[in-house]
Design a protein around this motif. Structure first.
Motif, mmCIF file in Angstrom:
data_model
loop_
_atom_site.group_PDB
_atom_site.id
_atom_site.type_symbol
_atom_site.label_atom_id
_atom_site.label_comp_id
_atom_site.label_asym_id
_atom_site.label_seq_id
_atom_site.Cartn_x
_atom_site.Cartn_y
_atom_site.Cartn_z
ATOM 1 N N PHE A 60 116.751 60.554 15.105
ATOM 2 C CA PHE A 60 115.572 59.833 14.755
ATOM 3 C C PHE A 60 114.250 60.693 14.819
ATOM 4 O O PHE A 60 114.289 61.619 15.655
ATOM 5 C CB PHE A 60 115.300 58.540 16.059
ATOM 6 N N THR A 61 113.317 60.500 14.048
ATOM 7 C CA THR A 61 112.086 61.042 14.122
ATOM 8 C C THR A 61 110.842 60.045 14.345
ATOM 9 O O THR A 61 111.134 58.788 13.682
ATOM 10 C CB THR A 61 111.934 61.998 12.867
ATOM 11 N N ALA A 107 114.428 59.279 6.468
ATOM 12 C CA ALA A 107 113.153 59.471 6.538
ATOM 13 C C ALA A 107 112.690 60.572 5.161
ATOM 14 O O ALA A 107 113.637 61.278 4.905
ATOM 15 C CB ALA A 107 112.716 60.171 7.828
ATOM 16 N N TRP A 108 111.194 60.647 4.939
ATOM 17 C CA TRP A 108 110.767 61.522 4.019
ATOM 18 C C TRP A 108 109.960 62.462 5.210
ATOM 19 O O TRP A 108 109.391 62.189 5.988
ATOM 20 C CB TRP A 108 109.730 60.950 3.255
ATOM 21 N N PRO A 118 108.774 69.704 10.803
ATOM 22 C CA PRO A 118 108.806 68.943 9.748
ATOM 23 C C PRO A 118 108.199 67.713 10.344
ATOM 24 O O PRO A 118 108.635 67.153 10.968
ATOM 25 C CB PRO A 118 110.256 68.601 9.263
ATOM 26 N N ALA A 119 107.591 66.737 9.463
ATOM 27 C CA ALA A 119 106.674 65.636 9.832
ATOM 28 C C ALA A 119 107.585 64.535 9.019
ATOM 29 O O ALA A 119 107.467 64.677 7.927
ATOM 30 C CB ALA A 119 105.387 65.618 9.457
ATOM 31 N N GLY A 168 113.877 65.083 1.530
ATOM 32 C CA GLY A 168 114.477 64.134 2.446
ATOM 33 C C GLY A 168 115.316 65.252 3.502
ATOM 34 O O GLY A 168 115.048 66.498 3.551
ATOM 35 N N ARG A 169 116.250 64.297 4.338
ATOM 36 C CA ARG A 169 116.927 65.170 5.247
ATOM 37 C C ARG A 169 117.677 66.526 4.815
ATOM 38 O O ARG A 169 117.549 67.430 5.561
ATOM 39 C CB ARG A 169 117.852 64.308 5.949
ATOM 40 N N GLN A 170 118.291 66.468 3.814
ATOM 41 C CA GLN A 170 119.127 67.530 3.306
ATOM 42 C C GLN A 170 118.226 68.621 3.030
ATOM 43 O O GLN A 170 118.821 70.012 2.619
ATOM 44 C CB GLN A 170 119.886 66.982 1.978
#
Length: 161
Positions: free
Chosen positions: A90-91, A113-114, A130-131, A152-154
């Motif tokens: 999670f962020t 998330a973005w 990364p925010a 994205g995450r990737q």
């Protein structure tokens, strides 16, 4: 004949739409407010960590780890063995909170998330991690103010990049 197939088509469409979005989080692995007394990487209390904090949960054991930043979580995750099982990450959702560490806010899974990477906003520990944002529009606003690119995450950089 249309009467027979229409309900079936609607049922299939509904199932497809329900399948979009966030995967279910394993029981006991939901995010918690950032109240941890110390973080996994440097021992800093979570309430002193500004910006994009992160959490991880080992689904098999329910054991949770807390991080001052998404960069710390990615570094930690890089060092794990392949046999750790499912890890849910999670962020802190910066769509809903200020950068201030006292506002615990909401959390979003890192898979949905973005992220804004390469921005200029320091988290108070000499990092520009990364925010994360649940809303693409909020990520765009952040990037327009602080620079960086949206991914994205990737597309997150590997630790050390």
């Amino acid at each position: 004949m249309h009467r027979v197939h229409r309900p079936l088509a609607l049922l299939i469409l509904g199932a497809a739409i329900a399948g979009c979005g966030e995967a279910p989080v394993p029981k006991g692995c939901g995010p918690e407010a950032s109240a941890a007394e110390e973080t996994a990487m440097n021992g800093t209390p979570m309430p002193k960590c500004a910006g994009p904090q992160a959490q991880a949960c080992l689904a098999d054991s329910g054991r949770k780890h807390y991080f001052c930043s998404t960069a710390d979580l990615l570094e930690w995750q890089k060092g794990l063995e392949d046999n750790e099982g499912e890890i849910v990450t999670f962020t802190r959702d910066l769509s809903d909170v200020d950068w201030d560490p006292r506002d615990t806010g909401d959390w979003v899974t890192m898979d949905t998330a973005w992220f804004v990477v390469g921005h200029e906003r320091d988290n108070g520990q000499g990092q520009t991690p990364p925010a994360g944002f649940s809303d693409l529009g909020d990520a765009e606003i952040f990037a327009s103010k602080h620079g960086g690119r949206i991914t994205g995450r990737q597309g997150l950089p590997s630790p050390g990049d």
